[in-house]
Write a protein that holds these residues in place. Structure first.
Motif: not given
Length: 151
Positions: A3, A7, A106, A110, A134, A136, A138-139, A143
């Motif tokens: 994270v 973030y 991370l 999620a 953080i 969604r 950014k995740i 990815v």
């Protein structure tokens, strides 16, 4: 991936005595769906989202809003929103807030977001003070970048 690498550090948070109308202005101006609620020590005590405000303004309709093509009486919604507009968010915020540490993987962030239908997760330090959020997006961005570098 952790994270801490993804973030957002420049964030908006509000105190628990902030009014609903002020929060609506903040959400609109910041173009976010919710913000962490903190106490004087900057510890996260809750989270206020647009869903919390809708639920407070239309408590009996909220479950129908999520499942059917049901539109409540707009006048009733406006009246109820005016009734709660000067009340503190502490009465309608989600508490306790689900938070995450910056050292968390991370993938775990999620997973929490999926299991709890969250769009934003507050990130806290070891003393539980807010240091960021953080999202969604950014995740997903993290990815997708990882996927592109593994090709």
């Amino acid at each position: 991936m952790k994270v801490k690498d993804f973030y957002i550090r420049d964030i908006t948070a509000i105190l628990e005595d902030e009014t609903v109308s002020r929060v609506l202005k903040i959400l609109s101006r910041q173009k976010v769906t919710g913000v962490p609620v903190v106490n004087e020590d900057y510890k996260v005590v809750g989270f206020i989202s647009e869903n919390d405000i809708i639920r407070a303004a239309l408590p009996s309709y909220f479950s129908l809003l999520q499942s059917a093509s049901f539109i409540p009486d707009l006048n009733q919604f406006v009246r109820n929103l005016k009734k709660i507009s000067n009340k503190p968010v502490s009465g309608i915020m989600t508490k306790p807030a689900i938070v995450i540490k910056e050292s968390t993987p991370l993938l775990h962030a999620a997973d929490l977001m999926i299991r709890h239908s969250l769009k934003i997760l507050p990130v806290v330090d070891d003393e539980e003070r807010l240091i960021g959020v953080i999202t969604r997006m950014k995740i997903l961005d993290a990815v997708s970048r990882e996927e592109n570098t593994n090709r």
